[in-house]
Write an enzyme that holds these catalytic residues in place. Structure first.
Site, short mmCIF file in Angstrom:
data_model
loop_
_atom_site.label_atom_id
_atom_site.label_comp_id
_atom_site.label_asym_id
_atom_site.label_seq_id
_atom_site.Cartn_x
_atom_site.Cartn_y
_atom_site.Cartn_z
N THR A 91 -9.05 51.68 -23.81
CA THR A 91 -8.15 50.41 -24.35
C THR A 91 -7.40 49.92 -22.70
O THR A 91 -8.18 50.60 -22.05
CB THR A 91 -6.79 50.47 -25.23
N HIS A 93 -4.47 48.15 -20.35
CA HIS A 93 -2.69 47.96 -20.80
C HIS A 93 -3.03 46.72 -19.60
O HIS A 93 -3.66 46.90 -18.48
CB HIS A 93 -1.86 48.35 -20.42
N SER A 193 -2.60 47.76 -30.87
CA SER A 193 -3.25 49.47 -31.07
C SER A 193 -2.00 49.87 -30.91
O SER A 193 -0.68 49.81 -30.07
CB SER A 193 -4.02 49.14 -30.09
N LEU A 194 -2.57 51.35 -31.82
CA LEU A 194 -1.58 52.49 -31.74
C LEU A 194 -2.41 53.94 -30.82
O LEU A 194 -3.62 54.17 -31.83
CB LEU A 194 -0.71 52.59 -32.60
N GLY A 206 2.66 55.47 -27.86
CA GLY A 206 2.72 54.36 -28.43
C GLY A 206 2.32 53.59 -28.73
O GLY A 206 0.55 53.93 -29.37
N ILE A 207 2.70 52.34 -29.14
CA ILE A 207 1.91 51.25 -29.47
C ILE A 207 1.59 49.79 -28.33
O ILE A 207 2.25 49.97 -27.41
CB ILE A 207 2.91 50.64 -30.81
N CYS A 224 -10.48 50.62 -28.33
CA CYS A 224 -10.81 52.22 -29.13
C CYS A 224 -11.98 52.58 -30.21
O CYS A 224 -11.93 52.85 -30.98
CB CYS A 224 -9.55 51.43 -30.32
#
Length: 278
Positions: A91, A93, A193-194, A206-207, A224
Site C-alpha cells: 500500500t 502512505h 485500508s487496514l 492500524g488503518i 493491497c
C-alpha cells in the site's frame, strides 16, 4: 524527519500521539519498541499500561506487508519501498491520508483479533457515512461506506440497501449477515485500508483513510494486492474546505475518527453484525 506534535489523554486507559512529516522506519521502530515495553511491563510486573492511538501524517512511502508479493509493485518510482511486519500486501502512505496506529492490549479489552478488525472497519464506516450524509456533494447522495468479509478495508458503494436479519440483532451474532448489498449495489472502489500485527496479545499498525491525498501514487501498485482496485478519497464525495464554515476539513475528519475509536475502546459502541462474504 518525524515531528512529534502532542500527546492527549483521552481516558485513563487511552492516550493519543500526533506525528507529522513522519518517516516510516523511525515511526515503525518507535511503535514496535513501545509495544515491546508494554508487553514486558505486563509480563514482569502485571501492569496494564494505557493503550495508544498514534495519529500519523506520513511522508510518501510504499510499504509491503509480511507476506507481501513484490509482483504487486507495478513500476519503480522515486518513493521508497519498505518491507514491514504488518499483515497485508503493498500500500501507499502519504500526505492527505490519515493513518492511525492502534497500540492496544487486546486481552485487557476482551477483544479477539476479529473484534479488532471489525471495530476498525466499523469506525471508518461510521465516520465516512456521517461525512457523506451531512456534507454530501450533489452527485453523491446515494453513496455509502461498507466493509466486506472477503477483502479487508472499507469500500464505497452506490445504491446500497442494508439487509438486516432481526434474529442476528436479537442474538447479537456478529458473524451472521448484515449490511448486505442489494442486487443493484455497485462497488465504486476502496477508501480505507487496514493491516495489523499482533504480538503477545498486543496490536500495532492500524488503518489508513484517504481524505484528500493524491491518488496517483496508487497507480504504481496493485493496492493491497488487488489488480485494478480503484482507490478513492473522501474529498471527492464530500464538501471539504479549510475556508468554508459549512464544509469539512482534514482535522474534523481526524477528530471524528478518534472520538469513534475512543468510544469503542471504552465499550460505548458495540460491534454491529459483520458484513458477509460477497
Amino acid at each position: 524527519m518525524t515531528q512529534h506534535i502532542s500527546d492527549t489523554v483521552i481516558s485513563k486507559t487511552l492516550i493519543s500521539k500526533a506525528l507529522i512529516a513522519a518517516d516510516y522506519n523511525p515511526t515503525h521502530d518507535a511503535m514496535l519498541q513501545r509495544t515491546l515495553e508494554r508487553i514486558a511491563l505486563k509480563k514482569e510486573q502485571g501492569l496494564r499500561t494505557p493503550d495508544e492511538l498514534w495519529i500519523v501524517d506520513h511522508n510518501d512511502v510504499y510499504t509491503l506487508g509480511q507476506a507481501g508479493k513484490e509482483e504487486h509493485i507495478l513500476r519503480q518510482t522515486t518513493t521508497p519501498i519498505i518491507k514491514t511486519d504488518r499483515g497485508g500486501q503493498v500500500t501507499w502512505h502519504g500526505h492527505g491520508q490519515l493513518v492511525i496506529y492502534w497500540l492496544f492490549d487486546l486481552h485487557s479489552l476482551g477483544w479477539s483479533v476479529r473484534h479488532l478488525v471489525s471495530h476498525a472497519e466499523q469506525a471508518i464506516e461510521d465516520v465516512v457515512n456521517d461525512c457523506l450524509k451531512n456534507h454530501p456533494l450533489a452527485t453523491t447522495t446515494n453513496i455509502s461506506a461498507h466493509a466486506r468479509r472477503d477483502a479487508p478495508g472499507v469500500y464505497l458503494y452506490a445504491n446500497y440497501a442494508d439487509i438486516i436479519d432481526n434474529n442476528d440483532i436479537a442474538n447479537n451474532d456478529i458473524d451472521k449477515n448484515a449490511n448486505e448489498p442489494n442486487d443493484d449495489a455497485i462497488m465504486i472502489g476502496k477508501i480505507a485500508s487496514l493491516g495489523f500485527k499482533i504480538k503477545h496479545g498486543f496490536s500495532y499498525h492500524g488503518i489508513a483513510l484517504n481524505i484528500d491525498c493524491d491518488l496517483a501514487a496508487f497507480n504504481a501498485i496493485n493496492p493491497c494486492g488487488y489488480a485494478g482496485m480503484q482507490m478513492l478519497r473522501l474529498s471527492d464525495f464530500t464538501a471539504m474546505s479549510a475556508q468554508l464554515a459549512d464544509a469539512l476539513n482534514y482535522e474534523q475528519v481526524t477528530q471524528k475518527l478518534i472520538d469513534n475509536i475512543a468510544q469503542r475502546h471504552g465499550g460505548l459502541i458495540e460491534l454491529r453484525a459483520i458484513a458477509p462474504k460477497s
